[in-house]
Design a protein around this motif. Structure first.
Motif, PDB file in Angstrom:
ATOM      1  N   LYS A  22       0.840  -1.193   0.000  1.00  0.00           N
ATOM      2  CA  LYS A  22       0.000   0.000   0.000  1.00  0.00           C
ATOM      3  C   LYS A  22       0.883   1.255   0.000  1.00  0.00           C
ATOM      4  O   LYS A  22       2.062   1.182   0.333  1.00  0.00           O
ATOM      5  N   LYS A  23       0.289   2.385  -0.332  1.00  0.00           N
ATOM      6  CA  LYS A  23       1.034   3.645  -0.322  1.00  0.00           C
ATOM      7  C   LYS A  23       1.707   3.838   1.041  1.00  0.00           C
ATOM      8  O   LYS A  23       1.088   3.643   2.082  1.00  0.00           O
ATOM      9  N   GLY A  24       2.996   4.179   0.993  1.00  0.00           N
ATOM     10  CA  GLY A  24       3.736   4.456   2.208  1.00  0.00           C
ATOM     11  C   GLY A  24       4.418   3.245   2.821  1.00  0.00           C
ATOM     12  O   GLY A  24       5.149   3.390   3.796  1.00  0.00           O
ATOM     13  N   THR A  25       4.201   2.055   2.253  1.00  0.00           N
ATOM     14  CA  THR A  25       4.889   0.877   2.800  1.00  0.00           C
ATOM     15  C   THR A  25       6.262   0.718   2.159  1.00  0.00           C
ATOM     16  O   THR A  25       6.496   1.156   1.032  1.00  0.00           O
ATOM     17  N   LEU A  26       7.163   0.082   2.919  1.00  0.00           N
ATOM     18  CA  LEU A  26       8.497  -0.262   2.428  1.00  0.00           C
ATOM     19  C   LEU A  26       8.505  -1.733   2.065  1.00  0.00           C
ATOM     20  O   LEU A  26       7.960  -2.559   2.814  1.00  0.00           O
ATOM     21  N   ALA A  27       9.132  -2.056   0.952  1.00  0.00           N
ATOM     22  CA  ALA A  27       9.271  -3.446   0.529  1.00  0.00           C
ATOM     23  C   ALA A  27      10.688  -3.665   0.014  1.00  0.00           C
ATOM     24  O   ALA A  27      11.375  -2.715  -0.375  1.00  0.00           O
ATOM     25  N   MET A  28      11.095  -4.917   0.036  1.00  0.00           N
ATOM     26  CA  MET A  28      12.426  -5.259  -0.461  1.00  0.00           C
ATOM     27  C   MET A  28      12.413  -5.331  -1.979  1.00  0.00           C
ATOM     28  O   MET A  28      11.521  -5.942  -2.575  1.00  0.00           O
ATOM     29  N   ALA A  29      13.417  -4.711  -2.597  1.00  0.00           N
ATOM     30  CA  ALA A  29      13.609  -4.838  -4.036  1.00  0.00           C
ATOM     31  C   ALA A  29      14.320  -6.168  -4.287  1.00  0.00           C
ATOM     32  O   ALA A  29      15.057  -6.655  -3.430  1.00  0.00           O
ATOM     33  N   ARG A  30      14.074  -6.742  -5.444  1.00  0.00           N
ATOM     34  CA  ARG A  30      14.714  -8.008  -5.793  1.00  0.00           C
ATOM     35  C   ARG A  30      14.746  -8.153  -7.302  1.00  0.00           C
ATOM     36  O   ARG A  30      14.137  -7.369  -8.024  1.00  0.00           O
ATOM     37  N   THR A  31      15.448  -9.180  -7.756  1.00  0.00           N
ATOM     38  CA  THR A  31      15.464  -9.495  -9.187  1.00  0.00           C
ATOM     39  C   THR A  31      14.262 -10.400  -9.472  1.00  0.00           C
ATOM     40  O   THR A  31      13.405 -10.600  -8.611  1.00  0.00           O
ATOM     41  N   MET A  32      14.223 -11.006 -10.637  1.00  0.00           N
ATOM     42  CA  MET A  32      13.146 -11.939 -10.970  1.00  0.00           C
ATOM     43  C   MET A  32      13.216 -13.187 -10.076  1.00  0.00           C
ATOM     44  O   MET A  32      12.240 -13.911  -9.938  1.00  0.00           O
ATOM     45  N   GLU A  33      14.377 -13.431  -9.480  1.00  0.00           N
ATOM     46  CA  GLU A  33      14.529 -14.558  -8.559  1.00  0.00           C
ATOM     47  C   GLU A  33      13.858 -14.204  -7.233  1.00  0.00           C
ATOM     48  O   GLU A  33      14.130 -13.156  -6.648  1.00  0.00           O
ATOM     49  N   VAL A  34      12.983 -15.081  -6.754  1.00  0.00           N
ATOM     50  CA  VAL A  34      12.167 -14.814  -5.560  1.00  0.00           C
ATOM     51  C   VAL A  34      13.018 -14.456  -4.340  1.00  0.00           C
ATOM     52  O   VAL A  34      12.738 -13.490  -3.643  1.00  0.00           O
ATOM     53  N   ASP A  35      14.065 -15.231  -4.060  1.00  0.00           N
ATOM     54  CA  ASP A  35      14.881 -15.030  -2.858  1.00  0.00           C
ATOM     55  C   ASP A  35      16.189 -14.289  -3.170  1.00  0.00           C
ATOM     56  O   ASP A  35      17.273 -14.764  -2.835  1.00  0.00           O
ATOM     57  N   SER A  36      16.080 -13.116  -3.799  1.00  0.00           N
ATOM     58  CA  SER A  36      17.291 -12.400  -4.229  1.00  0.00           C
ATOM     59  C   SER A  36      17.487 -11.043  -3.553  1.00  0.00           C
ATOM     60  O   SER A  36      18.448 -10.339  -3.846  1.00  0.00           O
ATOM     61  N   ALA A  37      16.609 -10.661  -2.631  1.00  0.00           N
ATOM     62  CA  ALA A  37      16.724  -9.351  -1.980  1.00  0.00           C
ATOM     63  C   ALA A  37      17.960  -9.287  -1.081  1.00  0.00           C
ATOM     64  O   ALA A  37      18.286 -10.251  -0.393  1.00  0.00           O
ATOM     65  N   THR A  38      18.632  -8.139  -1.110  1.00  0.00           N
ATOM     66  CA  THR A  38      19.798  -7.919  -0.241  1.00  0.00           C
ATOM     67  C   THR A  38      19.572  -6.639   0.564  1.00  0.00           C
ATOM     68  O   THR A  38      18.995  -6.682   1.629  1.00  0.00           O
ATOM     69  N   ALA A  39      20.000  -5.495   0.032  1.00  0.00           N
ATOM     70  CA  ALA A  39      19.918  -4.228   0.760  1.00  0.00           C
ATOM     71  C   ALA A  39      18.922  -3.242   0.151  1.00  0.00           C
ATOM     72  O   ALA A  39      18.428  -2.357   0.841  1.00  0.00           O
ATOM     73  N   GLN A  40      18.635  -3.360  -1.140  1.00  0.00           N
ATOM     74  CA  GLN A  40      17.772  -2.375  -1.788  1.00  0.00           C
ATOM     75  C   GLN A  40      16.321  -2.535  -1.361  1.00  0.00           C
ATOM     76  O   GLN A  40      15.828  -3.640  -1.197  1.00  0.00           O
ATOM     77  N   PHE A  41      15.675  -1.394  -1.203  1.00  0.00           N
ATOM     78  CA  PHE A  41      14.274  -1.361  -0.784  1.00  0.00           C
ATOM     79  C   PHE A  41      13.565  -0.287  -1.588  1.00  0.00           C
ATOM     80  O   PHE A  41      14.193   0.531  -2.244  1.00  0.00           O
ATOM     81  N   PHE A  42      12.246  -0.332  -1.547  1.00  0.00           N
ATOM     82  CA  PHE A  42      11.494   0.739  -2.189  1.00  0.00           C
ATOM     83  C   PHE A  42      10.336   1.147  -1.298  1.00  0.00           C
ATOM     84  O   PHE A  42       9.902   0.400  -0.423  1.00  0.00           O
ATOM     85  N   ILE A  43       9.884   2.380  -1.521  1.00  0.00           N
ATOM     86  CA  ILE A  43       8.717   2.909  -0.834  1.00  0.00           C
ATOM     87  C   ILE A  43       7.615   3.056  -1.883  1.00  0.00           C
ATOM     88  O   ILE A  43       7.812   3.728  -2.903  1.00  0.00           O
ATOM     89  N   ASN A  44       6.509   2.389  -1.643  1.00  0.00           N
ATOM     90  CA  ASN A  44       5.368   2.496  -2.558  1.00  0.00           C
ATOM     91  C   ASN A  44       4.786   3.904  -2.464  1.00  0.00           C
ATOM     92  O   ASN A  44       4.494   4.376  -1.369  1.00  0.00           O
TER      93      ASN A  44
END
Length: 170
Positions: free
Chosen positions: A83-105
């Motif tokens: 939802k607007k204002g939530t933070l989520a982990m960025a990742r590649t097309m691979e499901v378990d690929s998140a490291t440090a990058q995040f995004f704010i919706n």
């Protein structure tokens, strides 16, 4: 016990986020480790798409990717929505690929939610929300962007993460 809070001091203003330790414990632990290591200091929000999200936590001012720890397991679940204002982990097309990058919706993005266990339906793990400073995020989403090498939607004037620190509430 209250959820951990992190203050993101950016070149556009401060954003206070609450982390969902109960919903995504491994993701929150991972994010807080990067915060405690001062990993995010000096990095930028390198991908900004109005009416979608602002992404940061991986690139420096020269768009060089900062080395990270190993990727984590994706804890996306159907009961936590992008939802607007939530933070989520960025990742590649691979499901378990998140490291440090995040995004704010910057708006509700239900198409990013967990729907099923397939690669297409797994979704993006929401691990926090903006509790103060959503107006800063709203300013970020409006900046002019350009292409930079292979990267699109890069702010013309960099949006820097000056610091990311745990925020203690009394």
């Amino acid at each position: 016990m209250s959820n951990p809070m992190v203050l993101l001091e950016t070149s556009m203003g401060e954003i206070l986020v609450e982390l969902f330790e109960d919903k995504a414990p491994a993701t929150v632990k991972n994010f807080l480790q990067y915060v405690d290591d001062e990993f995010y200091d000096g990095l930028i929000f390198h991908r900004v798409i109005d009416n979608f999200m602002v992404q940061g936590g991986g690139m420096d001012m020269m768009m060089k990717e900062k080395p990270t720890r190993a990727a984590i397991k994706n804890e996306a679940s159907a009961d936590v929505s992008n939802k607007k204002g939530t933070l989520a982990m960025a990742r590649t097309m691979e499901v378990d690929s998140a490291t440090a990058q995040f995004f704010i919706n910057v708006r509700d993005n239900p198409h990013l939610d967990h729907r099923d266990e397939t690669a297409q339906g797994f979704g993006y793990c929401v691990f926090g929300q903006v509790v103060e400073g959503i107006e800063i995020v709203d300013k970020m989403k409006k900046v002019r962007t350009k292409n930079f090498g292979f990267h699109a939607d890069v702010p013309v004037d960099p949006i820097t993460i000056i610091s990311a620190r745990r925020f203690e509430t009394d």
